[in-house]
Scaffold this motif. Structure first.
Motif, short mmCIF file in Angstrom:
data_model
loop_
_atom_site.label_atom_id
_atom_site.label_comp_id
_atom_site.label_asym_id
_atom_site.label_seq_id
_atom_site.Cartn_x
_atom_site.Cartn_y
_atom_site.Cartn_z
N CYS A 126 1.48 -1.43 0.12
CA CYS A 126 0.20 0.08 0.10
C CYS A 126 0.62 1.43 -0.27
O CYS A 126 2.07 1.31 0.06
CB CYS A 126 -1.29 0.27 0.91
SG CYS A 126 0.03 -0.03 3.22
N GLY A 127 0.05 2.04 0.15
CA GLY A 127 1.52 4.01 0.06
C GLY A 127 1.08 4.21 -1.54
O GLY A 127 1.49 5.57 -1.45
N TYR A 177 1.76 9.85 -3.38
CA TYR A 177 2.11 8.86 -1.92
C TYR A 177 1.19 9.05 -1.43
O TYR A 177 1.25 10.18 -1.10
CB TYR A 177 3.59 8.31 -1.61
CG TYR A 177 4.56 7.67 -3.16
CD1 TYR A 177 3.39 6.72 -4.32
CD2 TYR A 177 5.57 8.67 -3.46
CE1 TYR A 177 4.80 7.09 -4.80
CE2 TYR A 177 5.95 8.40 -4.14
CZ TYR A 177 5.91 6.80 -5.26
OH TYR A 177 6.70 6.87 -6.42
N ASP A 178 0.39 7.97 -0.07
CA ASP A 178 0.02 8.12 1.02
C ASP A 178 0.30 7.21 1.95
O ASP A 178 0.24 5.91 2.03
CB ASP A 178 -1.38 8.15 0.78
CG ASP A 178 -2.20 8.67 2.10
OD1 ASP A 178 -1.54 9.05 3.22
OD2 ASP A 178 -3.07 9.40 1.97
N THR A 179 0.90 7.74 3.43
CA THR A 179 1.50 6.44 3.73
C THR A 179 1.31 7.43 5.54
O THR A 179 1.76 6.57 6.47
CB THR A 179 2.67 6.75 4.21
OG1 THR A 179 3.96 8.04 4.25
CG2 THR A 179 3.52 5.81 2.65
N HIS A 207 -4.05 5.71 5.92
CA HIS A 207 -4.46 5.45 4.31
C HIS A 207 -3.99 3.17 4.64
O HIS A 207 -4.50 2.88 3.89
CB HIS A 207 -3.19 6.18 3.45
CG HIS A 207 -3.48 5.36 1.53
ND1 HIS A 207 -4.44 5.41 1.13
CD2 HIS A 207 -2.76 4.82 1.55
CE1 HIS A 207 -4.10 4.74 0.15
NE2 HIS A 207 -2.78 4.32 0.28
N ILE A 208 -3.56 3.24 5.74
CA ILE A 208 -2.61 2.03 5.28
C ILE A 208 -3.73 1.15 5.77
O ILE A 208 -3.23 0.20 5.49
CB ILE A 208 -1.27 2.18 6.19
CG1 ILE A 208 0.03 3.22 5.77
CG2 ILE A 208 -0.96 0.78 6.60
CD1 ILE A 208 0.89 3.03 6.89
N ILE A 236 5.56 -1.31 2.24
CA ILE A 236 4.82 0.11 1.90
C ILE A 236 5.57 0.20 0.24
O ILE A 236 6.99 -0.34 0.45
CB ILE A 236 5.75 1.28 2.73
CG1 ILE A 236 5.23 1.22 4.32
CG2 ILE A 236 5.54 2.80 2.56
CD1 ILE A 236 3.19 1.42 4.74
N ASP A 262 7.10 7.78 0.72
CA ASP A 262 6.77 8.76 0.61
C ASP A 262 8.07 10.08 1.57
O ASP A 262 7.91 9.37 2.83
CB ASP A 262 5.45 8.61 0.88
CG ASP A 262 4.57 9.96 1.87
OD1 ASP A 262 4.81 10.98 0.75
OD2 ASP A 262 4.33 9.78 2.35
N MET A 270 7.06 10.94 4.71
CA MET A 270 5.67 9.59 5.25
C MET A 270 6.21 10.21 7.13
O MET A 270 7.55 10.87 7.19
CB MET A 270 7.00 8.82 5.30
CG MET A 270 7.91 8.00 5.36
SD MET A 270 8.70 6.52 4.47
CE MET A 270 10.67 7.03 3.88
N ILE A 323 2.85 5.71 10.01
CA ILE A 323 3.79 4.51 10.19
C ILE A 323 3.84 3.15 11.04
O ILE A 323 2.74 2.16 11.16
CB ILE A 323 4.29 4.41 8.84
CG1 ILE A 323 4.20 5.04 7.46
CG2 ILE A 323 4.88 2.51 8.04
CD1 ILE A 323 5.91 4.68 7.04
#
Lengths: 299, 299, 299
Positions: free
Chosen positions: B82-83, B99-101, B105-106, B127, B131, B134, B139
């Motif tokens: 993901c991410g 990107y989305d961390t 989102h995760i 991941i 990102d 990040m 995370i």
């Protein structure tokens, strides 16, 4: 204004005021006092200096204002730097431009800064540039002497690589509280060389110099500057921000390492805009638009 | 087939099957079930996915096979990532590639993967890309939530630099069990940027994507591809191997970091060849012939 | 002459004598014995070898002198290296140039060096080049075997990156006491890649090969060589030094990592000049003149 705690004792304002161009501003002592008041009113309490700014004249000029207004000293944080030796009429014994991070130079430079600034105490002293000859033990000894003697409260570095930071930290019982680095929407090196990773990992909030890319942001004619300016303008329009510098600073503020931008503008309007950037929260889409406009990769 | 223990609970097959091209293979659910059986027969038990593969359609397609054959779930390991946020008809609310961390989102992405895959448990979540924004605490919090809630067994990263890996690990009580990186006979970056050194030092076996250089190995016309192909063919002839992909994978398998190649071919013959690569042991001379053919230095 | 303590037992002379060109010097055994005496008279007690020098002939040639003069063994330190495999008439079974850092090769190579050198003990053994296939456990096992069996006193590496050094060190209970790197007034890579930072941080004094830039210093015609030569000549004139090599070595000696230059000249005059470099202390101005002449940045 938001403050960043670098140590229990040392809190900097999230936006730091930079005085490196003071000697070109033609401000008299009264004007400097007024600027200090204006910054205070905005919550900008931290003031960035270096021994060499203004060809060694900047600190003394600023210090006259502090002499007139000793009441201001307790309300602000003074940052200075040492370690660069310039050829200058103010330093006729300097043979050439060098770095000097010896114990003797660090201590003498910090003590000189105290005299010029008319203060008994620097809140933060930075090594200005990594010296290829730096002896980490020597730097540690100088920092610890300045701490013990009550002359400097905290210590850091500027423009240091990850391994240079680790080297100096390894010999020092005090923490290096910050690395003052060049980072802006137009300058991404610290995203790739591990500096911002290190800052976040060690929880040492970095200071950002050239946070507005030294004016290139507003008037640069190269492709990168034009693209980024366009992206900033679009975002400013979208969120109703008054100016692109707010967006450029908000872009730095969004990073999780808690970057503290240094703003070195003479214009009060610009300083207010910088202060207002703290009220701007960019979305990820907006942040990445600017990243990509600057040539940042997104594979 | 040899297995690699990433944790006490998580063992991957040395060769991992990659599903990123599934949507271009035109396999129906029955064919996917059959492929799972074929992989099992070869000892390939680990299956590599990502939320974004096949424009967000791949996991759901694979999940239909798992729904038909719930008995297979305990025999395999499911990996997802993901991410990355893509612009896609499947995600009409995505404004741009990002990107989305973030925590949100995760967690949401992992939960969506579980639904698509028709499983209650991911063996491994990565991941997908570092990102620049990040927040390592974020995370870590997401990973620890997914672990505690029993939804994911282990965690890692993909395409992370050494300092990015160290940053995330520094905030996480769980180990990052792998870094899925691009490495092949034609792509040596991880030999030079410290990634493989870190993997060996921390004993975190890396996964290799594009382990056959995305087909360039077989048909690339540039000088490097031609030279490497020639070296692979020579070695295949010398040791009586059926195909050059076996040699290219054996080249990765020889590295002491315990690289786990991901093979993403639709062809069962290719998968068998990959499986057979575990029976090929290259000599140092053979390994260095290929290294040098690819432009690897040997001063 | 100043000595550098790499361990409690192992002290090297600050200037190390390098024998890699011995086979081109046409020295007979008597001449080698005489050279050993001359070095001793100058305080140069440390002698740098490698299995491969002189196409595998150098150690044996040197060893004949030691056989004639066993009294000299206790007065000197013997350094050798292993890990490179050359195609050579001396090694007809070698198929191609390789690196080999397996347990078997390291142990066999060290034992062979002992035989050639006519000694029972190497003071220091280095891995000559980072092997992309190196298994740190294997290297550690070989080093620990050679230590336990009394055949080698201390261990190090050569030409290793920071992460390669850390990898091997992480598996080894003994310290890696040095990294023998290329560094000179004309070769600054180690100032920028973290190697010298690491050496200073870990207090592992590096050895410098090609410390005089392999002769380019004296006769190189490229712009960098000419500029640096001019700066060295100016400094030699200013301080009344006899030759530029003294200045070039003093430039290395000034670095706080305690660099130990290896001097591999046949000329006794050059060796004396090298020895005299320890009496030359460059000022920062002089050091930076040379740094800048070589293209070193000073922002």
């Amino acid at each position: 204004m938001q403050q960043v705690a670098l140590t229990e004792q040392l809190h900097l304002s999230r936006i730091v005021y930079g005085w490196w161009r003071l000697m070109s501003w033609d401000m008299d002592t009264k004007a400097i006092e007024q600027r200090l008041e204006e910054c205070l009113a905005l919550g900008i309490t931290s003031h960035d200096h270096a021994d060499i700014y203004g060809d060694y004249l900047c600190e003394a000029s600023f210090g006259k204002a502090l002499k007139n207004r000793p009441d201001l000293r307790q309300k602000i944080q003074l940052i200075s730097k040492c370690g660069i030796q310039l050829v200058s009429p103010q330093r006729p014994h300097h043979g050439r431009k060098n770095y000097d991070t010896t114990y003797a130079h660090i201590v003498a430079s910090a003590e000189q800064s105290l005299k010029y600034l008319n203060t008994e105490f620097l809140d933060l002293l930075l090594i200005h540039r990594p010296d290829p000859l730096m002896d980490a033990d020597d730097i540690a000894r100088a920092f610890e002497h300045l701490k013990t003697s009550g002359k400097v409260g905290a210590f850091g570095v500027s423009n240091f690589s990850v391994s240079e930071f680790n080297l100096v930290q390894s010999r020092l019982s005090l923490p290096l509280v910050t690395n003052q680095i060049e980072v802006s929407v137009l300058h991404h090196a610290s995203f790739h060389d591990g500096s911002l990773d290190q800052a976040q990992q060690l929880k040492r909030a970095p200071m950002a110099w050239s946070a507005l890319a030294g004016g290139r942001l507003f008037s640069g004619n190269d492709a990168q500057a034009r693209q980024v300016r366009q992206a900033l303008e679009q975002t400013a329009t979208d969120i109703g921000a008054a100016s692109i510098d707010q967006i450029a600073l908000a872009w730095l503020l969004k990073h999780p390492a808690h970057i503290m931008p240094i703003v070195g503008s003479q214009s009060l309007a610009r300083i207010k805009a910088a202060s207002d950037s703290l009220n701007v929260t960019l979305s990820r889409d907006q942040w990445y638009n600017i990243w990509e406009a600057a040539g940042g990769e997104l594979p």
